[in-house]
Design an enzyme around this catalytic site. Sequence first.
Site, PDB file in Angstrom:
ATOM      1  CB  SER A   1      -8.080   0.793   5.946  1.00 52.41           C
ATOM      2  OG  SER A   1      -8.776   2.009   6.043  1.00 52.41           O
TER       3      SER A   1
ATOM      4  CB  SER B   1      -7.935   3.585   2.953  1.00 49.60           C
ATOM      5  OG  SER B   1      -7.108   3.001   3.939  1.00 49.60           O
TER       6      SER B   1
ATOM      7  CE  LYS C   1      -3.897   1.931   2.692  1.00 49.14           C
ATOM      8  NZ  LYS C   1      -4.727   1.709   3.903  1.00 49.14           N
TER       9      LYS C   1
END
Lengths: 462, 93, 472
Positions: A160, A136, A61
């Site tokens: 997330s 996210s 990420k």
Amino acid sequence: MSDFEKKWSGVLTQSQTLKAYKNYVDGWEEKIGSFLEFDPNRSLSDEVPEGPLSGIPFGVKDNIAVKNYKLTCGSKMLEHLVSPYTATAVKNLQKAGALVVGKTNLDEFGMGSSTDNSALQKTNNPWDTERVAGGSSGGSAAAVAAGLVPFALGSDTGGSVRQPASFCGVYGLKPTYGVVSRYGLTAYASSLEVIGVLARTTEMCKVVFENMKGKDPMDHTSLDHTPSGKEVKTVGVLKLEEGALSPEVKNSFDTSVERLKKAGYEVIEIELPTLEYVVPAYYTIATAEASANLARYNGIRYGHAPVFAENPTELMRKSRHEGFGDEVKLRVLLGTYVLRSGFQDQYYVKAQKIRTAIRQDVERWYDKCDVLMMPVFPTPAFHHGSSDLDTFQQKQADLYTCTANLVGHPALSVPSTLENGLPVGVQFMAPPFEEDRLFQVSSALEKEFQAPEAPGYHTDWS
Amino acid sequence: MEKSDLTVTATLASLVLDEAETQKLGDEVSRMLSYFEKMSEIDVDGLEPTTHALQKENRLRPDRGLSNEAQPDELLECAPDLEDRFILIPNVL
Amino acid sequence: MYQSFIGLEIHIHLAAETKAFCGCKANFGDEENTNVCPVCMGFPGVLPTLNEKAIQMSYVVARALNCKLSPNTKFERKNYFYPDMPKNYQISQFAEPVGRDGYIDIEIGDSIKRVRIHDVHFEEDAGKMIHAGDMSLLDYNRAGYPLLEIVTEPDLVIGEDAEAFLKSFQRLVRYLGVCDGNMEEGSMRCDANVSINPVGVGLGEKVEIKNLNSSRFVRKALNYEIERQSGLMDNGTKIIQETRLWNENRDQTEGMRKKEDANDYRYFPEPDLPPFRPSDEFMKEVEEGICELPLVRKQRLMTSYGLGSDQAEYIHDEKFMADFFEKAVFLGADAVQVYSWLSSDVKKLLNRNSQSLEDSNLSAERLARLISMIEDGQISGKIAKRVLDHIFDEDKDPDVICDEQGLVQISDPAAIAKFVDEVMAANEAVVEAVRGGDQRQMGFLVGQIMKVSGGKAAPAVVQSVLKEKVLG
Ligand SMILES: [Mg+2]
Ligand SMILES: [Zn+2]
């Protein structure tokens, strides 16, 4: 090494396979846009250590630092920042032989549940490109679901990792707070978040977790992992009010409860009266911490700088005005407000006390059951834009996931069913350091239902 | 939330809001704050705030120089404006 | 009549190897932006790690200031935007500082005054901003330096009190070895606040004064400010709470042109640092870090060695000097003699060489030996000064120097008689004058004899031999 891992371990090192693999990724990326940066060659110049993850590619990420890769956090503010260092968790995986192939898209600074808040790229759900991948860590979830990598790192501040895992049909682990070093994870809400794993199998999730955890001298909140080794017998299932879940999610949840019973687990019903305070407490604390954590972005040492400014104050304000998106500004404003003198007791301090109440509410159940089971998100993956859920509703829907963040306990999102062609997951939560209990239940369910393959998915590189 | 309150908050946060943002973000902040009012319903008197979830032990770093994988020069290269080894910012007299 | 109330906020750089929250060197004066890492430059994803030595020094200072020491000290973020502050918050302490409610006794003139300490808290320094025309240059070497802030209660009255306090405090931190106390270089900094009111009314509207780079400026600024505020009050003008800067070129305080934005620091617990609970072992080491404090030492120097107040003041100013003094006396030297040497000849040589006693070649052993050589009549006081010179230049013991230079005193009467004869022969007229009753000329003859002996003749022996030869 399982067959699945074996299949992946040679992908990058054989040139024929590598070519096929890259083509496969390119094909998917046109549709889903999961990676902000993808370059499998960059890792290959390094000596690959022998280890449990030797040769296995993974995505990271883009709010987690990997030296010589960008660290954009999905923000215009950091669009051109190249990280000068590597996060401890990533280093640990590299030592175990795993290879970074790229950085995945996310909601700006991790703020969102759709990845639509990325300022740099749109990410679509591999099951339906009209829908979001969740957030996210949406890029990581989509990449794993599409088979672009067997696992990817995400970060979980309020759900997330787990929510996009559920939306995309993969496993998503939020470890115990502190068990995985946060050094190198761009801070959003420091006391809540942890680096997590999105993977295609429970086993992969477990191996990655085992290899990335550990107390870190660079993170004074990191902890030794001290599991009890307890065998799971009883599952506490959250009692849900009528209409709390969409019919698809309700159906999926019930299906998994039945499977657990069939697998021999004792199932009891639990209640969490503090649940209705979880989201306000969570957003108060998260935004308060974010307001300080994001103060460092001011266009001086790195990051977006305006074309012209007369003085330092103007430089900082313009940098932030131009560099931050709306959701970030909203949360920074909100967090600044709840910490202001005169308001701090009413909001921030109150929320921290509620956090204690929530922990007590959760912990009392661990006498009666070994893991807790609850939904991940009230709906399956929603459509881009606000036609299904507006941003306020998206925040309210965090209630099942952010509980684990407020109390610091581990939680895992497990693929449960496909509903009208969309994956839906269920969530398990365990006491601190008891990730293994989560893997036990997850493995049991995996015998009945494996991570589903999105149309077009394959791992046949030969 | 009053508009002046929003302006003070924005200044503290080093944010400048244009007209449209003042309207839109002002509304959204207010909406969240009213939502936070829910917290007043629960009685948590006597509970300690949780500031650190699971920490129990002291952590200290020995006072010895540490080498870092990031060289000072690499860090400086990230800066938008440099003069020699100084990071440069404008300052109108 | 007005009453004035002065409080001080003192920041000291703790003398640790590394910064407060990262492993960068805490070195003063290195090339700009060389002692930096992602942590102290505030890069995304970094976390602070607490420096063991620095927090220990903080407890030592708090203990020396008689504070209540926190059994569970906590860190907070203090939020405000400033270009030289990498994170735009400072890790500091608020709710549970290292120490609070302490005091320190200081000497002002002839009396001893107790100044209460509000709190002692640990924090990090910011970088340095250098203004150059229409640009500012940023250097982050200092960013993250371990700082200790000491906040006093408003117990001081006039500028002289504050100056005395700072001198005492500076001496204290040097004794403890936690800071070099150098205000010019900024390793010790001071902000002052002062308010006045008619007698009996209590604290007035507080004015803060910044930009005070020496204790002299602190005195001058505070006295200027008391004067200014008294003038305002005389005229019935309301005194406003503000921050003023000391202008050292104009000898006055000046209001800041731009009013600082109303600050709201929004302190909240630093989630990245767990609270610190000192263990018994840690506290034992803190105890061991405490030495006899300056004022106590001064008083003991007076009672144990019979030094006068000024003498003890001089000797106790530096811990090294006081230790040196006591060691020399322990080795047998007379206390007043040791003081005399240290405060005159040794001091002159140190000044000439711009050295500290610690860095010089003089040791307590060497000084004690030098003094005993005089007492034993081996060398004269005058020769001793030459020996001291050689010690400073050659790093040798006094005995070795005397040997090598042939400086040992001649006290053999037969040897001295030769010098006497020589001088008498050359000055027959003077000898006759003395014999005729002019005693005043004796001194001239002694001087001549000393001269031909190269200063080595023992004066007492010269006197007696000469007397005998001239007067019979
Ligand atoms: Mg301070
Ligand atoms: Zn550093």
